[in-house]
Write an enzyme that holds these catalytic residues in place. Structure first.
Site, PDB file in Angstrom:
ATOM      1  N   CYS A  70     -53.513 -35.242 -99.472  1.00 25.85           N
ATOM      2  CA  CYS A  70     -54.563 -35.039 -98.500  1.00 25.85           C
ATOM      3  C   CYS A  70     -54.112 -35.454 -97.123  1.00 25.85           C
ATOM      4  O   CYS A  70     -52.955 -35.791 -96.896  1.00 25.85           O
ATOM      5  CB  CYS A  70     -55.799 -35.851 -98.902  1.00 25.85           C
ATOM      6  SG  CYS A  70     -56.314 -35.616-100.621  1.00 25.85           S
TER       7      CYS A  70
ATOM      8  N   ASP B 235     -57.945 -41.307-109.027  1.00 24.06           N
ATOM      9  CA  ASP B 235     -57.264 -42.539-108.633  1.00 24.06           C
ATOM     10  C   ASP B 235     -57.846 -43.165-107.373  1.00 24.06           C
ATOM     11  O   ASP B 235     -57.610 -44.341-107.102  1.00 24.06           O
ATOM     12  CB  ASP B 235     -55.766 -42.298-108.461  1.00 24.06           C
ATOM     13  CG  ASP B 235     -55.433 -41.109-107.575  1.00 24.06           C
ATOM     14  OD1 ASP B 235     -56.359 -40.398-107.152  1.00 24.06           O
ATOM     15  OD2 ASP B 235     -54.244 -40.887-107.309  1.00 24.06           O
TER      16      ASP B 235
ATOM     17  N   ILE C 188     -34.182 -21.204-103.220  1.00 24.50           N
ATOM     18  CA  ILE C 188     -33.924 -20.412-102.023  1.00 24.50           C
ATOM     19  C   ILE C 188     -32.440 -20.070-101.963  1.00 24.50           C
ATOM     20  O   ILE C 188     -31.581 -20.947-102.120  1.00 24.50           O
ATOM     21  CB  ILE C 188     -34.335 -21.185-100.755  1.00 24.50           C
ATOM     22  CG1 ILE C 188     -35.851 -21.237-100.637  1.00 24.50           C
ATOM     23  CG2 ILE C 188     -33.731 -20.566 -99.511  1.00 24.50           C
ATOM     24  CD1 ILE C 188     -36.491 -19.907-100.295  1.00 24.50           C
TER      25      ILE C 188
ATOM     26  N   SER D 266     -39.493 -32.804-106.936  1.00 26.71           N
ATOM     27  CA  SER D 266     -38.230 -32.618-106.212  1.00 26.71           C
ATOM     28  C   SER D 266     -37.215 -33.665-106.648  1.00 26.71           C
ATOM     29  O   SER D 266     -37.566 -34.668-107.279  1.00 26.71           O
ATOM     30  CB  SER D 266     -38.454 -32.704-104.701  1.00 26.71           C
ATOM     31  OG  SER D 266     -38.423 -34.054-104.267  1.00 26.71           O
ATOM     32  N   GLY D 267     -35.953 -33.450-106.251  1.00 28.25           N
ATOM     33  CA  GLY D 267     -34.884 -34.388-106.580  1.00 28.25           C
ATOM     34  C   GLY D 267     -34.535 -35.329-105.447  1.00 28.25           C
ATOM     35  O   GLY D 267     -33.506 -36.004-105.511  1.00 28.25           O
TER      36      GLY D 267
END
Length: 634
Positions: A2, A100, A291, A363-364
């Site tokens: 958010c 949460d 990509i 993601s890494g």
């Protein structure tokens, strides 16, 4: 995921302008297009934009405690909220939602400022305690989620998820911070806690800020730091097993969502490891996005395909043109302040592709910092061995002289750039590492900056940023030191900033398993030889994944997410560069030496020198600050 915004009166309980607060919230619509919320009372106003991920039917914000005393706005995910809910229920708290956000309210009631120590996840939140007349701001341990704030001369504190939120308030001071200019042209970003403006700050990762009405100076506190405390002795086989188990758990708790979920897949070790762990824990195919580039030296899509095929993922690809510079005009609006990592362009595109398929992506990011994966770690440690053999005085004289005499060869492979090596060897470890990661040298910045700007700097150097962090590093190991420096500067200021802005521009939530703090704490306890061994970065991580990923994924050279800036500045962006840097704009700003700017452009566009990095930095600086009057005259 958010966006939050707010105004808090530190002096008294003056009325907060609802329309101003609404405008501040509206400029971050992209962070939460699903819903918005506003609460205004004398002396305080909180606002929220929501991207619904968990408990879609409830969980609206601002959220109040059952007794109405506490009000919170929150950005992020707390992955252990289920466990905390049960703990707090046993202590008598009654929950009305399954989200949460409510956990934050009752964790504050139970533990006060220490509530943040119980949270496992990424977060930035503001909690208003009406009885105590206080506002509590908190940011997660690694700074995955951003939080900006400023205390105005009239005693009001502004805060928000992006700098543009604060800029929407007419009272925000927008005067240049000269130290941030020095930092930016050295690093390509402005490191915490500063922003491009004086008196406007980023809350540091792992910190809280408490503002109390009647107390003009807020109380800032650090609640966490990466420990680098040696762990219990284990065999390498045991370490490999525990690493996979811990990484799988960090991934698993980030797979909870009530919306479509997937992962970025670059074909590198880190993103491939995340996908492998996801595939082992769900029956349905993992959604993956990659990509590709139409220039082979930048294209990793074939490697991403290998992993996608191995795990039969629901794979999506898109090819980005080497002339894909249409985003340039939007980058300044996206980042709000100067930001010079050109990989922001392909990152924006992969987030755009991912959002077409999912609302949450893993993601890494963080793998390189945790496991010493950057090539510069190897170079630094090679130089460090030589530094350890020769006293500083001898090195400064010998290699300093060689560095001044040796010609600059930016165009050559690193092994032939002896000038850079000599300059590094003449310095101490911290200064040498800063030199290796800087986009421009101290001498280059000295030539670039105007006399007026140098007077404003009063001798300040970006070196003080690195020295400050080095003094607080909990380890005296040279590899751990530079990992620590990256975690405090590059990781948060560049990598996480890039991903947050690019993803939220598309209302996409990105989760980062490698920055799960229990996992990162454990990794920091490993012997440095398990991270960098024999010139091989991520040693233990790669050995642990040999049964999960193809060998040519694990052991191929690292590529990175690059774009062909050099060609752009000599071709399609040639005239735009000249207009931005030489025809008004920067040349007339009073910040730079106009003759030096002209020289940079001329040498690069003629092919005499490669100046892509400083030219891109200047172009992005001009785009970000073109509407600001910094009051410096030549």
């Amino acid at each position: 995921m958010c966006g939050i915004a707010g105004i808090f009166d530190l002096r008294e309980r003056r009325d907060v302008d609802r329309d101003v607060l609404r405008a501040m919230n509206q400029v971050q619509f992209h962070r939460g297009p699903d819903e918005d919320g506003l609460h205004v009372e004398p002396g305080a106003g909180l606002a929220h934009r929501r991207l619904s991920i968990i408990d879609l039917s409830s969980g609206q914000q601002p959220m109040f405690s059952a007794d109405g005393n506490l009000c919170v706005v929150y950005n992020g995910e707390i992955y252990n909220f289920g466990e905390l809910t049960e703990t707090l229920r046993r202590r008598g708290y009654q929950f009305r939602t399954r989200c949460d956000t409510e956990v934050i309210l009752y964790a504050w009631q139970e533990w006060g400022e220490d509530c943040v120590r119980h949270f496992r996840g990424m977060f930035a939140f503001a909690l208003l305690d009406r009885r105590a007349q206080s506002l509590f701001l908190a940011r997660d341990r690694f700074g995955i989620k951003p939080l900006f704030y400023s205390i105005l001369a009239d005693g009001h504190c502004l805060f928000g998820s992006e700098l543009k939120v604060l800029k929407a308030h007419a009272g925000l001071p927008r005067k240049l911070e000269p130290r941030s200019v020095e930092d930016y042209f050295a690093l390509g970003y402005i490191p915490e806690p500063r922003t491009i403006y004086r008196d406007v700050y980023k809350l540091r990762p792992g910190h809280t800020l408490t503002l109390r009405r009647g107390e003009p100076v807020p109380a800032q506190r650090e609640y966490w730091d990466i420990p680098f405390e040696p762990g219990s002795p284990m065999t390498e086989a045991e370490l490999q097993g525990e690493l996979v188990e811990r990484l799988a758990e960090a991934v698993r708790i980030r797979m909870v969502a009530e919306v479509p979920l997937g992962a970025f897949l670059s074909g590198g070790v880190d993103s491939s490891a995340v996908v492998a762990m996801m595939a082992s824990q769900q029956a349905d195919p993992v959604n993956t996005c990659a990509i590709g580039f139409d220039v082979q030296q930048y294209d990793e899509v074939a490697y991403a395909r290998q992993v996608a095929e191995r795990y039969r993922t629901n794979h999506h690809e898109r090819t980005v043109s080497s002339d894909d510079f249409a985003l340039l005009d939007g980058l300044a609006d996206l980042y709000d302040e100067p930001y010079a990592d050109s990989s922001a362009l392909p990152t924006y595109r992969v987030c755009q592709l991912a959002r077409e398929q999912v609302t949450v992506a893993l993601s890494g990011d963080g793998g390189d910092e945790n496991f010493a994966g950057y090539r510069r770690y190897r170079w630094h440690m090679n130089e460090e061995r030589l530094r350890a053999r020769l006293p500083q005085g001898l090195r400064s004289g010998l290699f300093g002289t060689l560095g001044r005499l040796y010609p600059k060869a930016d165009w050559a492979p690193r092994i032939f750039r002896a000038k850079t090596t000599f300059e590094g060897l003449a310095r101490n470890s911290v200064a040498a590492y800063l030199h290796s990661v800087s986009l421009s040298s101290t001498a280059q910045r000295g030539a670039m900056f105007s006399d007026a700007l140098k007077r404003e700097l009063q001798g300040y150097s970006v070196q003080s940023v690195f020295d400050e962090h080095a003094a607080r590093c909990p380890s005296d190991d040279p590899l751990s030191l530079i990992q620590y420096l990256d975690m405090k500067t590059y990781l948060v200021g560049d990598i996480l900033t890039k991903v947050d802005r690019a993803s939220m521009a598309h209302s996409l939530e990105v989760r980062v398993p490698f920055l799960d703090h229990p996992f990162a704490e454990w990794v920091s306890s490993l012997p440095p030889s398990q991270k960098l061994r024999g010139g091989e970065g991520k040693y233990l991580l790669k050995k642990s994944l040999e049964s999960h990923l193809p060998r040519d994924i694990l052991y191929r050279p690292k590529m990175g997410f690059g774009v062909p800036l050099g060609n752009w500045f000599r071709g399609p962006l040639k005239q735009r560069l000249r207009q931005a840097l030489l025809e008004g704009g920067l040349a007339d700003s009073g910040l730079f030496d106009a003759a030096y700017l002209e020289r940079l452009v001329r040498e690069h566009q003629s092919g005499l020198r490669e100046h892509s990095a400083p030219l891109w930095s200047l172009l992005m600086f001009q785009a970000a600050v073109k509407d600001d009057d910094f009051g410096l005259q030549p």
